[in-house]
Design an enzyme around this catalytic site. Structure first.
Site, short mmCIF file in Angstrom:
data_model
loop_
_atom_site.label_atom_id
_atom_site.label_comp_id
_atom_site.label_asym_id
_atom_site.label_seq_id
_atom_site.Cartn_x
_atom_site.Cartn_y
_atom_site.Cartn_z
CG HIS A 1 -1.81 1.14 1.38
ND1 HIS A 1 -3.14 1.09 1.05
CD2 HIS A 1 -1.59 2.41 1.82
CE1 HIS A 1 -3.71 2.27 1.26
NE2 HIS A 1 -2.78 3.09 1.74
CD GLU A 2 1.51 3.66 3.66
OE1 GLU A 2 1.72 4.70 3.01
OE2 GLU A 2 0.49 3.50 4.36
CG HIS B 1 0.35 6.26 -0.65
ND1 HIS B 1 -0.75 6.85 -1.22
CD2 HIS B 1 -0.10 5.62 0.46
CE1 HIS B 1 -1.82 6.57 -0.49
NE2 HIS B 1 -1.46 5.84 0.53
CG HIS C 1 0.59 8.29 -7.40
ND1 HIS C 1 -0.69 8.41 -6.91
CD2 HIS C 1 0.62 9.04 -8.53
CE1 HIS C 1 -1.39 9.18 -7.71
NE2 HIS C 1 -0.63 9.59 -8.69
#
Length: 587
Positions: free
Chosen positions: A377-378, A381, A384
């Protein structure tokens, strides 16, 4: 592999940070020198934008270093003082930048039309159009200056909550299911909730919330002050509500927020079916809140060393292509990540950085399957950020939070599909489906409940209601009961959960998790379809930064959140996941 982050590429030491800190006032003065000249010519306005970016870029770099060091150990006075010193300086310098938006707004319409058509301002046209969209909500220069000077003070309730919650609140020690005495922390509380021993779960639950109960009035005061700040500022800026003000910067229609709540509220039967399945499998007469995280496969337990988690995530994200895999590898070579839990370290996990730094990641890794998903998940980020920073100039590189949760959740879904394909172990496959169902439960149902609670307390505050601990607890318990469809005999202590949710201080943030997962479920399916056009559209989404409105960026990627289909499809996907899980478990 070194499992702490390396901040030296940002600043080699505190002295280097201090050197830039001392440069910040001059950068603010350089920007302020444009005051009174924005209407002189398109070139003059473009130069002001450029100097504003130079000031902001330096301030963000300074802030990034200070807050990362502070989060390494929230009890370290030196690190906290450095961060406080910077926020204080930024508050003092704010009058040197608060004039900009009012002066832009004061440019007459005919001149502005000429400016917007000029080649000198072509690069900044999107920013100008955004400013003009908010024209009715920009105050006079003295009023904007006053708000700038008060920024540090207005942020005090959130800072107080953070220090109280992360550094000062001590939950004491508790024995685990093996009789071993352990310090109960934010980081390992989830491990206790994962325990197959119900008494252990109950004792950890009661122990944690006894800490919050003792400080409930203090937590209510910090939340009340934050909500009133949002309400009062919205009124001063002539918005119809705090929600309208919060959504305006992203240009997200209010119907997106309210329709999300309506859609989830209308589809609670599938959630109730999952809770009933959980009750049946656990063999419990009535579920309680501390029964929602324990694995449904009691004999299945798997821990992952961090190096193993890294390899699993790398494998899961291979469908995103060679360039993505190359940039993913840099996260570990260049030490973007601070992995282990430590006393005083900020709880939870996040991705943070700036244009001139690595997109750093803070974890509190405890070797669970959930922690592997948190890593994915991190990294969503952070990658991205890496793609946006590589593709966009500083002015348009910082993507909005609204789209950030899409990238992170897409990574989680890709990891789920990868792990499911890797294993034929029926227990592991069932455990994965439980994990996915719990992720959707936590991200769509739970975060939408949070969003409804946040909307409710802002509306209560706007009507003049004081947000006392009693009111917050009563309304939170009532809403919790509605969302769980009467399937849970909730321990009364859950009424205090509002006191431990940092996102309630973020001004209508949580709904973005739910919309983000709805979008991610569709995008992950597109990526796994093998269609190279779909992958190109997704990489274009990662690279878009803030070059378009968030709704348009997602529409380009293949998801239209102004329509009901993405949320409806996500809820249908959840129902299908529960049905498949029920079949696999023979229930």
């Amino acid at each position: 592999m070194d499992n702490t982050w390396d901040l030296t590429p940002l600043y080699r030491d505190a002295a280097a940070w201090r050197h830039d800190f001392d440069r910040l006032p001059a950068a603010a003065e350089t920007f302020a020198a444009h005051r009174g000249h924005l209407a002189d010519s398109p070139a003059a306005l473009a130069a002001a934008f450029a100097d504003a970016d130079e000031f902001s870029r330096l301030a963000e770099k300074l802030y990034c270093y200070a807050h990362l060091l502070s989060d390494e150990n929230t009890a370290d006075n030196t690190n906290r003082s450095r961060l406080d010193e910077l926020t204080g300086l930024l508050a003092r310098l704010s009058p040197l930048e608060s004039w900009f938006e009012p002066e832009v707004m004061a440019i007459d319409d005919e001149t502005m039309r000429t400016f917007l058509a000029s080649p000198e301002l072509d690069f900044y046209r999107r920013s100008l159009e955004e400013l003009l969209r908010a024209k009715n909500h920009i105050l006079s220069e003295p009023e904007e200056r006053l708000f700038g000077q008060l920024s540090d003070v207005l942020g005090a309730p959130e800072k107080t909550f953070s220090i109280l919650n992360d550094a000062d609140l001590d939950f004491g020690k508790i024995r685990d299911e093996h009789g071993k005495l352990k310090q109960l922390t934010h980081g390992n509380y989830r491990n206790f909730m994962d325990s197959s021993d119900r008494d252990t779960r109950r004792r950890a639950f009661k122990k944690l919330y006894s800490g919050y109960r003792g400080l409930r009035n203090t937590f209510a005061a910090t939340l009340d002050a934050t909500v009133r700040h949002h309400v009062v500022e919205a009124k001063i800026r002539r918005y119809p509500s705090a929600l309208a003000q919060a959504l305006e910067p992203d240009n997200v229609p209010e119907t997106v927020y309210r329709s999300l709540i309506e859609a989830v509220r209308s589809n609670l039967d599938g959630f109730a079916d999952y809770l009933e399945l959980r009750r049946e499998v656990l063999g419990i007469e009535k579920l309680d809140m501390y029964d929602l995280y324990t694995p449904l496969i009691p004999d299945f337990r798997r821990e992952y060393e961090f190096d193993e988690a890294v390899e699993l995530v790398k494998g899961a994200l291979k469908p995103l292509g060679e360039l993505y895999s190359e940039r993913l590898g840099a996260a570990f070579i260049q030490r973007w990540i601070d992995v282990p839990e430590r006393k005083g370290k900020r709880s939870g996990a996040y991705s943070g950085g700036c244009y001139d730094s690595y997109p750093y990641i803070l974890l509190n890794y405890n070797r669970t399957l959930n922690d592997v998903f948190t890593l994915a998940h991190e990294l969503g980020h952070s990658l991205h950020s890496a793609f946006s920073n590589a593709a966009q100039p500083y002015h348009y590189a910082d993507y909005r939070i609204f789209v950030a949760e899409v990238a992170s959740t897409t990574n989680e879904i890709l990891l789920f599909e990868h792990l499911l394909k890797q294993s034929s172990d029926p227990d592991f496959r069932a455990a994965l489906r439980v994990h996915l169902a719990d992720e959707i439960r936590g991200t769509i149902f739970r975060q939408t409940m949070f969003a409804e609670f946040e909307l409710m307390i802002h509306e209560l505050a706007a009507s003049g209601e004081a947000l006392s601990a009693d009111l917050l607890s009563r309304e939170y318990y009532r809403l919790n009961d509605i969302y769980h469809g009467g399937k849970i005999a909730a321990d009364r202590d859950i009424e205090l959960e509002w006191a431990r949710i940092p996102h309630f201080y973020y001004n209508f943030y949580v709904y973005k998790y739910a919309t983000g997962m709805s979008a991610a479920l569709r995008l992950a399916g597109n990526i796994l379809s093998g269609n190279p056009g779909m992958l190109d559209r997704y990489l274009g989404f990662l690279s878009a930064g803030d070059s378009k409105d968030v709704i348009d960026i997602l529409r380009d990627a293949g998801v239209d959140l102004t329509r009901p289909e993405p949320v409806a499809e996500a809820l249908a996907f959840f129902n299908t996941t529960v049905s498949e899980l029920r079949r696999e478990l023979g229930k």
